[in-house]
Enzyme design. Sequence first.
Site, short mmCIF file in Angstrom:
data_model
loop_
_atom_site.label_atom_id
_atom_site.label_comp_id
_atom_site.label_asym_id
_atom_site.label_seq_id
_atom_site.Cartn_x
_atom_site.Cartn_y
_atom_site.Cartn_z
N SER A 199 0.87 -1.18 0.00
CA SER A 199 0.00 0.00 0.00
C SER A 199 0.89 1.22 0.00
O SER A 199 2.01 1.17 0.53
CB SER A 199 -0.87 0.02 1.26
N TYR A 206 -1.95 -1.22 10.53
CA TYR A 206 -2.07 -1.57 9.11
C TYR A 206 -0.90 -0.97 8.32
O TYR A 206 -0.23 -1.68 7.55
CB TYR A 206 -3.40 -1.04 8.55
N1 LIG Z 1 -8.61 -0.60 -1.39
C1 LIG Z 1 -7.58 0.15 -1.10
O1 LIG Z 1 -7.69 1.39 -0.99
C2 LIG Z 1 -6.21 -0.45 -0.91
C3 LIG Z 1 -5.11 0.40 -0.91
C4 LIG Z 1 -3.85 -0.13 -0.71
C5 LIG Z 1 -3.68 -1.49 -0.53
N2 LIG Z 1 -4.78 -2.31 -0.53
C6 LIG Z 1 -4.56 -3.73 -0.32
O2 LIG Z 1 -5.18 -4.47 -1.33
C7 LIG Z 1 -5.46 -5.78 -0.86
C8 LIG Z 1 -6.87 -6.16 -1.24
O3 LIG Z 1 -7.78 -5.32 -0.55
P1 LIG Z 1 -9.13 -4.76 -1.19
O4 LIG Z 1 -9.05 -3.30 -1.19
O5 LIG Z 1 -9.41 -5.48 -2.45
O6 LIG Z 1 -10.20 -5.13 -0.05
P2 LIG Z 1 -11.20 -6.37 0.09
O7 LIG Z 1 -12.21 -6.36 -0.99
O8 LIG Z 1 -11.68 -6.33 1.49
O9 LIG Z 1 -10.26 -7.62 -0.14
C9 LIG Z 1 -9.51 -8.23 0.86
C10 LIG Z 1 -9.55 -9.72 0.60
O10 LIG Z 1 -8.69 -10.37 1.53
C11 LIG Z 1 -9.33 -11.53 1.99
N3 LIG Z 1 -8.86 -11.85 3.32
C12 LIG Z 1 -8.88 -11.06 4.43
N4 LIG Z 1 -8.42 -11.76 5.48
C13 LIG Z 1 -8.09 -12.99 5.02
C14 LIG Z 1 -7.59 -14.16 5.63
N5 LIG Z 1 -7.30 -14.22 6.94
N6 LIG Z 1 -7.37 -15.25 4.85
C15 LIG Z 1 -7.64 -15.22 3.54
N7 LIG Z 1 -8.14 -14.16 2.90
C16 LIG Z 1 -8.36 -13.06 3.65
C17 LIG Z 1 -10.81 -11.22 1.98
O11 LIG Z 1 -11.58 -12.40 1.78
P3 LIG Z 1 -12.28 -13.21 2.97
O12 LIG Z 1 -12.76 -12.17 3.97
O13 LIG Z 1 -13.37 -13.95 2.31
O14 LIG Z 1 -11.21 -14.09 3.52
C18 LIG Z 1 -10.96 -10.29 0.79
O15 LIG Z 1 -11.32 -10.99 -0.38
C19 LIG Z 1 -5.20 -5.76 0.65
O16 LIG Z 1 -3.94 -6.33 0.93
C20 LIG Z 1 -5.18 -4.27 0.95
O17 LIG Z 1 -4.41 -3.98 2.08
C21 LIG Z 1 -6.03 -1.83 -0.74
#
Ligand SMILES: NC(=O)c1ccc[n+]([C@@H]2O[C@H](COP(=O)([O-])OP(=O)(O)OC[C@H]3O[C@@H](n4cnc5c(N)ncnc54)[C@H](OP(=O)(O)O)[C@@H]3O)[C@@H](O)[C@H]2O)c1
Length: 252
Positions: free
Chosen positions: A138, A151
């Site tokens: 991130s 985080y």
């Molecule tokens: N959106 C943003 O602004 C942003 C910015 C920078 C970085 N990121 C990073 O991008 C990545 C994806 O996030 P997103 O924004 O797409 O949010 P999201 O839709 O909430 O996706 C996160 C995914 O991680 C899975 N997950 C969470 N805990 C888990 C566990 N213990 N075991 C296996 N799977 C797990 C969740 O699935 P389940 O709950 O079904 O397990 C979910 O599908 C993350 O690493 C996040 O930190 C996002």
Amino acid sequence: MHMTGNTILITGGGSGIGRGLAEAFHRLGNTVIISGRRRERLQAVIDANPGIIAVELDVTDPAAIQTAAAKLIAEYPALNVLINNAGIMLLDDAAGPVDEETLVSTIATNLLGPIRVTGALIDHIKRQPNPVIAHVTSILGFVPLAMTAVYSSTKAALHSYTLSQRHLLRPAGVKVIEIAPPWVRTELLNSTEEERAIPLDEFIDGAIEQLATDADEILVGPAPQMRANPGPGEHAWVDQFNDMMASGAKVG
Ligand SMILES: NC(=O)c1ccc[n+]([C@@H]2O[C@H](COP(=O)([O-])OP(=O)(O)OC[C@H]3O[C@@H](n4cnc5c(N)ncnc54)[C@H](OP(=O)(O)O)[C@@H]3O)[C@@H](O)[C@H]2O)c1
């Protein structure tokens, strides 16, 4: 990285960025395996995208990682790409007492998870053609958001780990990529309607375009500015960024 002919595991592929990347790589003709904890979210992705494969896996469970890795290697021996995308983002209070649950679950998911999943698959991936390990960090790993201090710390740590892995795996020909998204409209921190975040499609298109190059770091939209976090001048930068976020102003 090579954009076709891969067998790719994407953790957290049931929603958001993971789902977007899974669908994009599937459209490009790769074999795509998604994982996550919520069966119904994985099912929705495979129903909408015939051919995508799903496995249930909680990345905070070391034994489950070992079992899933052995099964994946046996069933999909061509597995050559791992995208460590699963992550959680919770608010915390670095100025107050520690919330154990937030602390432990965030580190277990965002830092120990990618390290363990990579460790379970690396010896296999190393032996495949065009091997790739990608970590989704991130921009908050470069400039922390104070209200999500744990985080932000996990993402900074994963950035550091990525640098070490890239150094060590280069001689073996493994490409180690860091995808450092800016704020993207996903369910993370309830941001699906967030005007200050960039649309998910825009992020995925930008990421796919950069992944098709030799880039080690995937920096879409406002991310390069945060990546250029100015060394010893970072304190002023961190204050300015956090004041801006608290005021509701647009980032970047
Ligand atoms: N959106 C943003 O602004 C942003 C910015 C920078 C970085 N990121 C990073 O991008 C990545 C994806 O996030 P997103 O924004 O797409 O949010 P999201 O839709 O909430 O996706 C996160 C995914 O991680 C899975 N997950 C969470 N805990 C888990 C566990 N213990 N075991 C296996 N799977 C797990 C969740 O699935 P389940 O709950 O079904 O397990 C979910 O599908 C993350 O690493 C996040 O930190 C996002």
